[in-house]
Design a protein around this motif. Sequence first.
Motif, short mmCIF file in Angstrom:
data_model
loop_
_atom_site.label_atom_id
_atom_site.label_comp_id
_atom_site.label_asym_id
_atom_site.label_seq_id
_atom_site.Cartn_x
_atom_site.Cartn_y
_atom_site.Cartn_z
N LYS A 291 -10.62 30.78 12.95
CA LYS A 291 -9.96 29.91 11.98
C LYS A 291 -9.11 30.75 11.03
O LYS A 291 -9.43 31.91 10.76
N GLU A 292 -8.04 30.14 10.51
CA GLU A 292 -7.20 30.80 9.53
C GLU A 292 -7.75 30.56 8.14
O GLU A 292 -8.24 29.46 7.82
N ASP A 293 -7.69 31.56 7.29
CA ASP A 293 -8.15 31.41 5.90
C ASP A 293 -7.19 30.52 5.11
O ASP A 293 -7.62 29.73 4.26
N ASP A 294 -5.91 30.64 5.40
CA ASP A 294 -4.90 29.84 4.73
C ASP A 294 -4.92 28.41 5.29
O ASP A 294 -4.86 28.21 6.50
N GLU A 295 -4.98 27.41 4.42
CA GLU A 295 -5.10 26.02 4.86
C GLU A 295 -3.88 25.56 5.66
O GLU A 295 -4.00 24.83 6.64
N ILE A 296 -2.70 25.98 5.22
CA ILE A 296 -1.47 25.58 5.91
C ILE A 296 -1.44 26.17 7.31
O ILE A 296 -1.12 25.49 8.30
N LYS A 297 -1.79 27.45 7.42
CA LYS A 297 -1.81 28.12 8.73
C LYS A 297 -2.87 27.50 9.64
O LYS A 297 -2.66 27.36 10.85
N GLU A 298 -4.01 27.15 9.05
CA GLU A 298 -5.08 26.55 9.85
C GLU A 298 -4.66 25.18 10.38
O GLU A 298 -4.94 24.82 11.53
N ALA A 299 -3.96 24.41 9.53
CA ALA A 299 -3.47 23.10 9.97
C ALA A 299 -2.46 23.25 11.11
O ALA A 299 -2.48 22.47 12.07
N LYS A 300 -1.61 24.25 11.00
CA LYS A 300 -0.62 24.51 12.05
C LYS A 300 -1.31 24.92 13.35
O LYS A 300 -0.93 24.49 14.44
N ARG A 301 -2.36 25.78 13.24
CA ARG A 301 -3.10 26.23 14.42
C ARG A 301 -3.73 25.04 15.14
O ARG A 301 -3.65 24.91 16.36
N LYS A 302 -4.34 24.13 14.37
CA LYS A 302 -4.99 22.96 14.97
C LYS A 302 -3.97 22.03 15.64
O LYS A 302 -4.24 21.48 16.71
N GLU A 303 -2.82 21.87 14.99
CA GLU A 303 -1.79 20.99 15.54
C GLU A 303 -1.24 21.56 16.86
O GLU A 303 -1.04 20.83 17.84
N LEU A 304 -0.99 22.88 16.90
CA LEU A 304 -0.52 23.51 18.13
C LEU A 304 -1.55 23.39 19.24
O LEU A 304 -1.22 23.14 20.40
N LYS A 305 -2.81 23.59 18.88
CA LYS A 305 -3.88 23.49 19.87
C LYS A 305 -3.96 22.07 20.43
O LYS A 305 -4.12 21.87 21.64
N ARG A 306 -3.78 21.07 19.53
CA ARG A 306 -3.81 19.68 19.98
C ARG A 306 -2.66 19.40 20.96
O ARG A 306 -2.85 18.76 22.00
N LYS A 307 -1.47 19.91 20.65
CA LYS A 307 -0.31 19.71 21.53
C LYS A 307 -0.55 20.36 22.89
O LYS A 307 -0.17 19.80 23.93
N MET A 308 -1.16 21.53 22.88
CA MET A 308 -1.44 22.23 24.13
C MET A 308 -2.39 21.43 25.00
O MET A 308 -2.17 21.26 26.21
N LEU A 309 -3.46 20.93 24.40
CA LEU A 309 -4.43 20.13 25.15
C LEU A 309 -3.80 18.86 25.72
O LEU A 309 -4.07 18.48 26.86
N GLU A 310 -2.95 18.24 24.95
CA GLU A 310 -2.28 17.02 25.41
C GLU A 310 -1.39 17.31 26.62
O GLU A 310 -1.34 16.54 27.57
N LYS A 311 -0.68 18.43 26.56
CA LYS A 311 0.21 18.79 27.67
C LYS A 311 -0.60 19.06 28.94
O LYS A 311 -0.22 18.66 30.04
N MET A 312 -1.73 19.76 28.79
CA MET A 312 -2.55 20.08 29.96
C MET A 312 -3.17 18.81 30.56
O MET A 312 -3.25 18.67 31.77
N GLU A 313 -3.58 17.91 29.70
CA GLU A 313 -4.14 16.64 30.19
C GLU A 313 -3.07 15.80 30.87
O GLU A 313 -3.31 15.17 31.91
N GLU A 314 -1.87 15.83 30.29
CA GLU A 314 -0.75 15.07 30.86
C GLU A 314 -0.40 15.57 32.26
O GLU A 314 -0.11 14.79 33.16
N LYS A 315 -0.45 16.89 32.46
CA LYS A 315 -0.11 17.48 33.76
C LYS A 315 -1.30 17.49 34.71
O LYS A 315 -1.16 17.80 35.90
N GLY A 316 -2.49 17.19 34.19
CA GLY A 316 -3.67 17.13 35.04
C GLY A 316 -4.14 18.47 35.56
O GLY A 316 -4.66 18.58 36.66
N VAL A 317 -3.96 19.51 34.74
CA VAL A 317 -4.36 20.85 35.21
C VAL A 317 -5.48 21.45 34.36
O VAL A 317 -5.85 22.60 34.55
#
Length: 432
Positions: free
Chosen positions: A382-408
Amino acid sequence: MEEFIDGKTEDGNREMAPNEKFSKLLEELKNCSVTEQKMKIEEMNRLIDEMNKEEIEHVYTTELFNKIYQMIEEEKLTMENAILLLKHMGYCNILKSIYVEDFFFSSLSGRFEEMIVDEEQKKEGNDEKLFIDLVECYLLLGNRMSVDLHHICVPCLIKVAFKKEEDEETQKEVEMALLALSNAGYEAVEQKLHLNEIKTIIEYHQEHHNLTRLAYQLAWSYLICKSNNYKNLEDVVVNELHFAREAAKELEELSKCVDWKRKEERTGKTERKTMDIISRWIGFIHHFFYRFHLENEENVGLFSCLVNVFRASRDNHDEIGKKCVILFYESANNLTVEVDDLLKSGAIDVILEELHRPTLNKGLAFESLKFFYRLSLRFKGKEDDEIKEAKRKELKRKMLEKMEEKGVEDNIINFQKSLKFLYAKDDGFFHV
């Protein structure tokens, strides 16, 4: 002399391989006039163009260079014709990224060193063309060089590379000098002066377009790879000379010159050279991301261009496709490259597409899975900075969505499980 008809010799035997023809022609040089030698050497140079890596390694031996040395000493081969042959051998050696060190164990290497020093000591009375030819041959055939020779050879090549005329002959001279320079080592004593001169060469080309595409790539290569103090160059390379923007533009223009639908083995000489330059750019871009850490919005455009090259090449040009994926993998492994840049550029999408293709290339699939493995490590903790942590979580969410969308996602999870011993405590993306 035996003639070749329809792929066979006149007695019905198989046609010689290019490296065998080369050796045969070399023997014949001993009994030829100067003019005949030149004609045969032109044929030998064409054969070198046709050779693959294994054939070149078979030809470029200490015995070959010793034989050429002996022929020169016995006046059975003129120095001018020897240079015509050796310079082209070195040109192909570097352009095809083949590193054969046999030249430096030969008598010819020692003879060239002596001649280079002798010509340099003559100063104003030297044969400038011979001096340049000797330096270029010496460096094109290998990259071992003493400090003293460095102080002689590099200024000589910089002087040639500084020519600004736009005629074809001058462009070829500059290209050859920069190619030789790219294979030279560097000395901190002269580094600042030479890097400033190369910077000037790049700036002049950006305004006047006087260099060949290969020469422009070589100038960038020297500027970035020959420096051992990257911090002093970062702002110049990234924000002043705009490397990412320029590299993307060059790759885009070069790609237009290639018929990507044609199988690699059917490409012609000019197209092969273009693909060699594309391959050099891809390999070289890795050095840029590894050595320069300033963020720039132009990086997204460069990754987007690499995505286009990958899509175009992956069916018929496996090596270039694989280089693209490896570059993406290395970028994912590089903390100075933003994951968001890989996302915005389409790099993540195209690798997901690769994993989902019905005709999956095993080599590319493995590199693609490695890419996601490395990305998963970027999302650990986790990031200590709240803004950076929010960005990390959002990117991770987008990644998971893309992988689920492609079925891989199952493929990636299984791959991660097979490499679980490489993890410290958690499982990357899928750690709860």
